[in-house]
Design a protein around this motif. Structure first.
Motif, PDB file in Angstrom:
ATOM      1  N   ASN A 342      59.021  36.320 -25.931  1.00 51.65           N
ATOM      2  CA  ASN A 342      58.100  36.093 -27.030  1.00 51.65           C
ATOM      3  C   ASN A 342      57.326  34.816 -26.734  1.00 51.65           C
ATOM      4  OD1 ASN A 342      58.619  38.281 -28.598  1.00 51.65           O
ATOM      5  ND2 ASN A 342      60.109  37.258 -29.913  1.00 51.65           N
ATOM      6  N   THR A 344      55.413  32.197 -28.483  1.00 47.67           N
ATOM      7  CA  THR A 344      55.346  31.897 -29.910  1.00 47.67           C
ATOM      8  C   THR A 344      54.266  30.896 -30.301  1.00 47.67           C
ATOM      9  OG1 THR A 344      57.013  30.146 -29.724  1.00 47.67           O
ATOM     10  CG2 THR A 344      57.802  32.391 -30.165  1.00 47.67           C
ATOM     11  N   ASP A 345      53.762  30.085 -29.380  1.00 50.61           N
ATOM     12  CA  ASP A 345      52.721  29.133 -29.754  1.00 50.61           C
ATOM     13  C   ASP A 345      52.055  28.568 -28.508  1.00 50.61           C
ATOM     14  OD1 ASP A 345      51.078  27.850 -31.513  1.00 50.61           O
ATOM     15  OD2 ASP A 345      52.529  26.356 -32.175  1.00 50.61           O
ATOM     16  N   VAL A 360      60.020  32.136 -25.684  1.00 54.12           N
ATOM     17  CA  VAL A 360      61.324  32.323 -26.310  1.00 54.12           C
ATOM     18  C   VAL A 360      61.913  33.631 -25.792  1.00 54.12           C
ATOM     19  CG1 VAL A 360      62.587  32.577 -28.469  1.00 54.12           C
ATOM     20  CG2 VAL A 360      60.580  31.082 -28.361  1.00 54.12           C
ATOM     21  N   TYR A 369      70.016  32.309 -27.306  1.00 52.49           N
ATOM     22  CA  TYR A 369      68.572  32.142 -27.347  1.00 52.49           C
ATOM     23  C   TYR A 369      68.160  31.080 -26.336  1.00 52.49           C
ATOM     24  CZ  TYR A 369      66.634  34.774 -31.313  1.00 52.49           C
ATOM     25  OH  TYR A 369      66.158  35.749 -32.133  1.00 52.49           O
ATOM     26  N   HIS A 371      64.768  28.755 -25.114  1.00 51.12           N
ATOM     27  CA  HIS A 371      63.400  28.308 -25.338  1.00 51.12           C
ATOM     28  C   HIS A 371      62.958  27.509 -24.118  1.00 51.12           C
ATOM     29  CE1 HIS A 371      64.634  29.234 -29.415  1.00 51.12           C
ATOM     30  NE2 HIS A 371      63.384  29.079 -29.863  1.00 51.12           N
ATOM     31  N   GLU A 398      64.784  24.406 -29.803  1.00 51.19           N
ATOM     32  CA  GLU A 398      64.892  25.655 -30.552  1.00 51.19           C
ATOM     33  C   GLU A 398      63.686  25.868 -31.467  1.00 51.19           C
ATOM     34  OE1 GLU A 398      69.564  26.553 -31.135  1.00 51.19           O
ATOM     35  OE2 GLU A 398      68.832  24.846 -32.295  1.00 51.19           O
ATOM     36  N   THR A 399      62.545  25.326 -31.111  1.00 52.77           N
ATOM     37  CA  THR A 399      61.374  25.449 -31.960  1.00 52.77           C
ATOM     38  C   THR A 399      60.460  26.570 -31.492  1.00 52.77           C
ATOM     39  OG1 THR A 399      59.482  24.268 -32.903  1.00 52.77           O
ATOM     40  CG2 THR A 399      60.035  23.742 -30.622  1.00 52.77           C
ATOM     41  N   ASN A 400      59.854  27.259 -32.452  1.00 50.32           N
ATOM     42  CA  ASN A 400      58.847  28.271 -32.131  1.00 50.32           C
ATOM     43  C   ASN A 400      57.437  27.707 -32.214  1.00 50.32           C
ATOM     44  OD1 ASN A 400      60.771  30.227 -31.751  1.00 50.32           O
ATOM     45  ND2 ASN A 400      60.554  31.134 -33.770  1.00 50.32           N
ATOM     46  N   LYS A 401      57.245  26.638 -32.977  1.00 51.12           N
ATOM     47  CA  LYS A 401      55.929  26.068 -33.205  1.00 51.12           C
ATOM     48  C   LYS A 401      55.829  24.683 -32.580  1.00 51.12           C
ATOM     49  CE  LYS A 401      53.804  29.287 -35.437  1.00 51.12           C
ATOM     50  NZ  LYS A 401      52.569  29.911 -34.928  1.00 51.12           N
ATOM     51  N   TRP A 414      66.099  24.159 -35.466  1.00 48.58           N
ATOM     52  CA  TRP A 414      66.358  25.590 -35.612  1.00 48.58           C
ATOM     53  C   TRP A 414      66.217  26.050 -37.065  1.00 48.58           C
ATOM     54  CZ3 TRP A 414      66.856  29.846 -32.728  1.00 48.58           C
ATOM     55  CH2 TRP A 414      67.412  30.968 -33.323  1.00 48.58           C
TER      56      TRP A 414
END
Length: 810
Positions: A342, A344-345, A360, A369, A371, A398-401, A414
């Motif tokens: 994924n 993610t940003d 991710v 998981y 990252h 563990e950040t998506n953004k 997270w």
């Protein structure tokens, strides 16, 4: 390369040479030494347009599409006295290029004078064709006719390039011509297959017809569709009926250019557009294909985005002036079995001219998981792994953004309740602040490097990293109209003293005032004003007024009971959301005789008075006066006998009957015709016109029962309903059965089950409309047999005959 031809004298010599030495392969040109060089061919096959006559005055007239063929390389396209559009895109009069297989339509403005011809010439690769339209002759009077558009209703929105507009017309003389925006309609005698009824304007009408026209729509724009009619005597009405259809959608995600006050955004069909926030005009740039996140890199004149396909990651750029797309960089990553990526940003740090993006690798186990934060420097073209489990120290990545602030990157913990910093030089991570309430989704830089804004389920927060202060400037709990669910983008508009945020589920770009916290609409994918729809699960229609009631019961926001005006598409609250039960909704019904709505929940049944707006409890499933069933489910009102019938999903062979006058109840026993197969798992029920038959929809067994109310015997009448692909849409292994209603116009029942199913009660035959991936939740009928349906975040007008739908309120 241009085509070349031999002069006649040279050709004669060549033929004489071959005649003398005909056995030499050189003359035939087919020997093994042929290089096989492909000649570039930019001259297309001939094409043509059919002239249109009796066109309305001063209206746009559009041709059917022609397909470019016979070329193997892009070639020039131009038009005189008109505009063209390629592959359903925006119309333009500027020169461009087309490729083999592209479709092209031409349009021009018809003359403002009667019986006058207007011509446009389209030229592709040197081949030209003329499109002409001739306006209607001078009329002797107005057409004495009523034209009714049956699809689409009122205001509408669609992402389709074309729409089939359908309708009826009553006239005293035969109609010579009927068109929609210059597109000639197909006219037929009115037949029972048309879902709409004719409204008689004349007494009686001499001619009643149905009609349809496939009308092209301009992308990223609002379209007004106007019906024009001319009768055999030359009488005409150039605005016999109109309807608004929009193809303009709010971005799902965006990147903000504060200098130009412009958004670079992803809209419907994953198109990349620029949006001027002064004029709100859209300008198409390119298509992001499989990418969803983007960033405008200030100073480069480009928008960057990335896509992940299998184990390959590719960076692209689009020039904001020309729309030209370039592949910037591509690389591969190692994947384990069944693992996927994924992306993610993506953000841009102008200090170092570096793009940063987060990959991710999801897993069913949080601990597994992974990252990975990558950086790509635009100057050097070097790609680097910046931070991951194996690169850098500190809290786990563990950040998506992401957010770029000078030489530092910021991200979430997270739980999305804290902020971390990431040092691009070392990959080290540090906790900056914790305790931000709610599940925060996005980040934005504030007025200074130490001010950060976040937004999530609890509201919009201002975070002062120096003072370590967290302030909720726009609490979610205080919102009634502009609640949020899936926030994708957040940016500071300092000049406007506001934040801009996009919610992909609601289809909105909102402004949040930094002083007051007040939210307002900037851009919308919706239709109409008022509290927007999140999950309109249940629908009830007052056919005497064509007013629609929706119970929007979403898990991420307060439920809302809304009234929709079909003329304006506007939505208003029926009652205070806090007055509704904190329970799982099961159905919504209109009790017209008592001017109230009845909302059925799993554990209680409530009435909402439409005059006082008061909410009262009719029954619960607990206590001495309660009904002893595990849950209540779908119901139907027997208006003849003033009864409410309710299904009980977990109680076999049983219906609940509630007297709407005395509020007394009883349990009705059902006798299955097949004693070895109980009537079980009933999710919803419907009642025929005279109230003698009840139709029960079983989620357990995927069948429809017919219950005779006199005998109490229920038999299975339908256990299979095949769609065009041969799939049984009642098979609960891959469909979900939602609701069932009775259709008094056709003596049929309609069911929502990943599609709309219709059972003809005369022979129990079943037709499945729509596609396998449709997600209709509930359906209802208007006074003229128009089908309304709900999906996530929208109310639809569904044309089941032509398998098309438009959003009519969102």
């Amino acid at each position: 390369m241009q085509k070349s031809y031999l002069q006649p004298s040279v050709m004669l010599k060549w033929l004489m040479f071959c005649g003398a030495f005909g056995l030499l392969s050189a003359c035939g040109g087919g020997g093994d030494n042929n290089t096989g060089t492909t000649v570039t061919d930019t001259t297309p096959a001939a094409f043509s347009f059919t002239a249109q006559t009796n066109t309305p005055l001063n209206q746009l007239v559009t041709t059917p599409a022609v397909t470019v063929s016979g070329i193997n390389s892009a070639t020039a396209i131009s038009v005189s006295n008109g505009e063209f559009a390629i592959n359903g895109g925006n119309f333009t009069s500027s020169n461009g290029s087309v490729s083999n297989g592209n479709t092209v339509v031409v349009r021009h403005m018809a003359s403002a004078q009667n019986a006058t011809t207007t011509s446009s010439i389209l030229t592709i690769g040197g081949v030209s064709a003329t499109f002409s339209s001739t306006t209607v002759p001078a009329a002797t009077g107005n057409v004495e006719a009523l034209v009714n558009i049956t699809f689409p209703l009122g205001k509408a929105k669609t992402n389709s390039n074309t729409i089939r507009v359908t309708g009826t017309a009553n006239s005293t003389l035969p109609l010579a011509n009927l068109s929609v925006n210059g597109t000639a309609a197909t006219i037929a005698d009115l037949s029972a297959s048309a879902p709409g009824k004719v409204s008689a304007a004349l007494s009686p009408p001499d001619y009643a017809v149905s009609w349809y026209a496939d009308v092209p729509l301009t992308a990223n724009a609002d379209n007004t569709l106007t019906v024009a009619v001319t009768d055999d005597a030359g009488n005409r009405n150039d605005k016999a009926a109109t309807v608004q259809v929009s193809r303009k959608f709010a971005p799902s995600t965006f990147s903000y250019d504060a200098t130009a006050n412009r958004l670079y955004a992803v809209v419907e069909n994953n198109d990349l557009v620029s949006i001027d926030l002064q004029s709100y005009e859209y300008h198409a740039l390119s298509n992001l294909q499989s990418a969803h996140n983007l960033v405008f890199a200030q100073g480069t004149g480009k928008v960057f985005y990335a896509s992940a396909l299998n184990n390959n990651v590719t960076l692209y750029s689009t020039d904001i002036e020309t729309g030209i797309v370039n592949q910037v960089h591509t690389f591969s990553v190692a994947l384990q079995n069944s693992q996927f990526i994924n992306l993610t940003d993506i953000v841009y740090a102008d200090v170092t001219q570096t793009l940063y993006f987060m990959l991710v690798y999801p897993s069913s186990d949080r601990a597994l998981y992974l990252h990975e934060l990558y950086g790509f420097n635009l100057n050097s073209g070097v790609l680097s792994l910046i931070s991951s489990d194996s690169v850098g120290n500190g809290p786990r990545l563990e950040t998506n953004k992401l957010l770029a602030v000078n030489n530092m990157l910021l991200g979430f913990t997270w739980e999305r309740e804290g902020l971390i910093s990431i040092d691009p030089a070392t990959g080290n991570r540090s906790l900056l602040i914790d305790g931000i309430a709610g599940h925060n989704m996005v980040l934005a830089k504030g007025e200074t490097d130490n001010i950060i804004y976040t937004a999530g389920f609890a509201g919009v927060f201002r975070i002062d990293l120096t003072a370590q202060e967290i302030t909720n400037i726009s609490p979610e709990a205080e919102q009634d109209i502009y609640v949020t669910e899936q926030i994708q983008s957040l940016a500071l508009d300092a000049q406007g003293n506001r934040l801009l945020l996009s919610d992909s589920t609601a289809g909105l770009v909102l402004a949040v005032d930094l002083t007051t916290g007040e939210r307002s609409k900037v851009l919308s994918s919706g239709v109409g004003d008022g509290r927007y729809l999140l999950m309109p699960q249940f629908i009830a229609t007052d056919t005497t007024t064509d007013t629609v009631y929706l119970l929007d019961a979403n898990t991420n926001a307060n439920q809302a009971l809304l009234e929709v005006n079909l003329s304006t598409a506007n939505r208003s609250f029926v009652t205070d959301s806090n007055a509704l039960p904190d329970d799982i909704a099961a159905d919504l019904l209109l009790d017209k005789a008592r001017n109230r709505l009845i909302a059925i929940y799993y554990n209680q049944i409530v009435a909402i008075d439409l005059t006082s707006r008061a909410v009262s409890t009719l029954k619960t499933n607990s206590g001495a006066a309660g009904i002893a069933v595990q849950t209540f489910n779908g119901g139907v009102i027997d208006s003849v006998n003033n009864k409410l019938l309710i299904s009980a999903f977990h109680t076999d062979n049983t219906l609940i009957e509630l007297d709407l006058i005395t509020n007394q109840h009883q349990l009705l026993s059902i006798t299955p015709a097949n004693t070895n197969a109980p009537v079980s798992g009933i999710v919803d029920i419907a009642l025929n016109a005279d109230g003698s038959k009840v139709y029960l929809l079983s989620q357990h067994t995927g069948v429809i029962h017919q219950l005779d109310r006199n005998s109490g015997v229920a038999q299975v009448i339908v256990n299979e309903c095949l769609n065009a692909s041969g799939m049984n849409m009642l098979d609960t292994d891959y469909t979900t059965l939602h609701n069932i209603i009775y259709n008094p116009y056709n003596d049929s029942v309609l069911i929502t089950a990943n599609a709309v199913l219709e059972v003809n009660l005369a022979d129990n035959s079943c037709v499945a409309y729509g596609n396998n991936d449709d997600s209709y939740i509930d359906v209802s009928l208007t006074s003229d047999n128009q089908l309304l349906a709900t999906e996530q975040n929208k109310l639809l007008h569904y044309d089941r005959i032509n398998n098309q739908s438009v959003v009519i309120s969102r």
